[in-house]
Design a protein around this motif. Structure first.
Motif, PDB file in Angstrom:
ATOM      1  N   LEU A  11       0.769  -1.242   0.000  1.00 16.76           N
ATOM      2  CA  LEU A  11       0.000   0.000   0.000  1.00 16.76           C
ATOM      3  C   LEU A  11       0.791   1.278   0.000  1.00 16.76           C
ATOM      4  O   LEU A  11       1.963   1.297   0.225  1.00 16.76           O
ATOM      5  N   SER A  12       0.092   2.341  -0.196  1.00 20.67           N
ATOM      6  CA  SER A  12       0.744   3.619  -0.011  1.00 20.67           C
ATOM      7  C   SER A  12      -0.149   4.806   0.212  1.00 20.67           C
ATOM      8  O   SER A  12       0.334   5.889   0.252  1.00 20.67           O
ATOM      9  N   GLY A  13      -1.397   4.722   0.416  1.00 19.45           N
ATOM     10  CA  GLY A  13      -2.143   5.924   0.746  1.00 19.45           C
ATOM     11  C   GLY A  13      -3.435   6.026  -0.011  1.00 19.45           C
ATOM     12  O   GLY A  13      -3.861   5.088  -0.644  1.00 19.45           O
ATOM     13  N   CYS A  14      -4.040   7.175   0.087  1.00 16.22           N
ATOM     14  CA  CYS A  14      -5.325   7.353  -0.566  1.00 16.22           C
ATOM     15  C   CYS A  14      -5.245   8.531  -1.520  1.00 16.22           C
ATOM     16  O   CYS A  14      -4.782   9.593  -1.163  1.00 16.22           O
ATOM     17  N   VAL A  15      -5.714   8.366  -2.706  1.00 14.91           N
ATOM     18  CA  VAL A  15      -5.666   9.413  -3.707  1.00 14.91           C
ATOM     19  C   VAL A  15      -7.078   9.636  -4.220  1.00 14.91           C
ATOM     20  O   VAL A  15      -7.805   8.685  -4.444  1.00 14.91           O
ATOM     21  N   GLY A 239       1.414   4.167   6.267  1.00  9.87           N
ATOM     22  CA  GLY A 239       2.327   3.143   5.775  1.00  9.87           C
ATOM     23  C   GLY A 239       3.711   3.715   5.630  1.00  9.87           C
ATOM     24  O   GLY A 239       3.930   4.887   5.919  1.00  9.87           O
ATOM     25  N   ASP A 240       4.630   2.885   5.160  1.00  6.75           N
ATOM     26  CA  ASP A 240       6.005   3.377   5.064  1.00  6.75           C
ATOM     27  C   ASP A 240       6.350   3.792   3.631  1.00  6.75           C
ATOM     28  O   ASP A 240       7.495   3.917   3.271  1.00  6.75           O
ATOM     29  N   HIS A 254       8.420   4.616   9.653  1.00  3.69           N
ATOM     30  CA  HIS A 254       8.481   5.744  10.594  1.00  3.69           C
ATOM     31  C   HIS A 254       7.477   5.551  11.734  1.00  3.69           C
ATOM     32  O   HIS A 254       7.374   6.384  12.627  1.00  3.69           O
ATOM     33  N   ILE A 255       6.728   4.446  11.680  1.00  2.88           N
ATOM     34  CA  ILE A 255       5.804   4.141  12.776  1.00  2.88           C
ATOM     35  C   ILE A 255       6.475   3.133  13.700  1.00  2.88           C
ATOM     36  O   ILE A 255       6.924   2.068  13.259  1.00  2.88           O
ATOM     37  N   LEU A 256       6.587   3.519  14.956  1.00  2.00           N
ATOM     38  CA  LEU A 256       7.371   2.732  15.907  1.00  2.00           C
ATOM     39  C   LEU A 256       6.457   1.994  16.866  1.00  2.00           C
ATOM     40  O   LEU A 256       5.393   2.497  17.233  1.00  2.00           O
ATOM     41  N   ASN A 257       6.885   0.806  17.246  1.00  2.00           N
ATOM     42  CA  ASN A 257       6.119   0.045  18.228  1.00  2.00           C
ATOM     43  C   ASN A 257       6.650   0.402  19.611  1.00  2.00           C
ATOM     44  O   ASN A 257       7.768   0.020  19.967  1.00  2.00           O
TER      45      ASN A 257
END
Ligand code: AMP
Ligand code: MG
Length: 332
Positions: A11-15, A239-240, A254-257
């Motif tokens: 994935l990558s986002g919403c357009v 997402g990344d 860039h999302i950390l647990n």
């Protein structure tokens, strides 16, 4: 939970994908390090320029208040407070209150106090060197949404030494909701607001249909895996695909647990549909920190929220959705 076939998609986002229409205002400006687009249809006699000016003013106000790097903004002042109470605006105060709720709801996968860990990974990327375990442990010890004290008079106190907050995972969604509220209050019934993939839409597009929101392909830059039709709802993809850390040739989310101190590794993209963009934004971030099935199970328990995640396991990509996630119109 529905498991779709293992497809080599990520994935990558919403357009947005809508047709052209008359009497449509559409403008994109740069805020929050991304593109913010306001698109709306308006009738004759609508004081459109005043309404739109209020929207952009609000976007700017939110940017200053919530920018973690601005020393004069509310978030910057909280982080420099050294444990003393800081009086902030009602926007940041309310959003912190909501953030703590989302942290509870997600068992800490979303944590507004993650910033010490963000700093560690940012430095690691700059130095091109993975962080030491001891450094990660130290950063982890400064995290804990339970230690954010919200007092009367909009006062915020961080009760652990070295704590810092970061509203980056929820502020764009909040901004979208605020802009949507200004448009609605101005009598505009058909609009879409998009802040870098955090979307809220209402009414119809210029073709008289529900809004068509594209879901980006996380592997093919600029591509879409398909689209969904929505209205009167928010949709966010995290997402990344856009923002990530690169260390020693390897890409890290860039999302950390907050529980492990490491970037989320399994879920490469999460799309959440909710009643508000704020909720969709917070949950999409949380789902990227969790394992795929864990995130879907969690979402099934939350009212009025649907989710889709794409996870990478054993080199394969797998798409998981909640039962009520709308049909994705596949790209031909
Ligand atoms: P988003 O793009 O909405 O998923 O937000 C990602 C941003 O939120 C990151 O760049 C960090 O600043 C921050 N962040 C990273 N991990 C977390 C987390 N587990 N909880 C809350 N915020 C996070
Ligand atoms: Mg988010």
């Amino acid at each position: 939970m529905t498991v779709f076939s293992a497809v080599l998609l990520a994935l990558s986002g919403c357009v947005m994908m809508t047709g052209d229409a008359p009497a449509e205002y559409k403008e994109t400006r740069l805020y929050y390090g991304t593109y913010v687009t306001i698109r709306c249809l308006y009738g004759e006699g609508t004081p459109i320029s005043g309404i739109i000016a209020r929207c952009w003013d609000e976007a700017g106000r939110i940017q200053t208040a919530m920018d973690v790097r601005s020393a004069s903004g509310d978030v910057g002042r909280i982080n420099a407070s050294g444990g003393l109470g800081v009086r902030v605006g009602s926007g940041v105060y309310g959003l912190l209150k909501d953030s703590i709720e989302f942290s509870r709801l997600t068992g800490g996968a979303f944590d507004v106090t993650v910033y010490p860990l963000v700093e560690v990974w940012r430095t690691a990327a700059r130095d091109n060197r993975l962080p030491d375990k001891a450094v990660l442990e130290e950063a982890k010890s400064k995290i804990g949404y339970q230690y954010v004290h919200l007092g009367g008079d909009n006062t915020v106190t961080l009760r652990k030494s070295g704590m810092k907050i970061d509203l980056g995972a929820i502020a764009k969604g909040y901004a979208v909701d605020r802009i949507a509220r200004i448009l609605s209050a101005g009598g505009i019934e058909n609009f879409l607001v998009d802040a870098g993939g955090d979307i809220f839409c209402r009414g119809k597009n210029s073709s008289g249909s529900d809004w068509n929101v594209g879901i980006r392909d996380p592997i093919k830059a600029g591509g879409l895996i398909g689209s969904i039709r929505i209205s009167g709802a928010a949709v966010t993809t995290s997402g990344d695909y856009e923002r990530f850390y690169r260390i020693d040739g390897e890409r890290f989310s860039h999302i950390l647990n907050p529980a492990t101190g490491y970037p989320g590794r399994t879920v490469i993209s999460a799309t959440v549909i909710a009643k508000t963009a704020e909720e969709a934004d917070a949950l999409a971030t949380a789902l990227c920190a969790l394992e795929g099935e864990e995130g879907i199970r969690l979402t099934e328990k939350i009212d009025d929220v649907e989710a889709m995640v794409i996870e990478k396991a054993d080199g394969e990509l797998r798409m998981l959705t909640t039962e009520g996630f709308p049909d994705i119109k596949r790209k031909q």
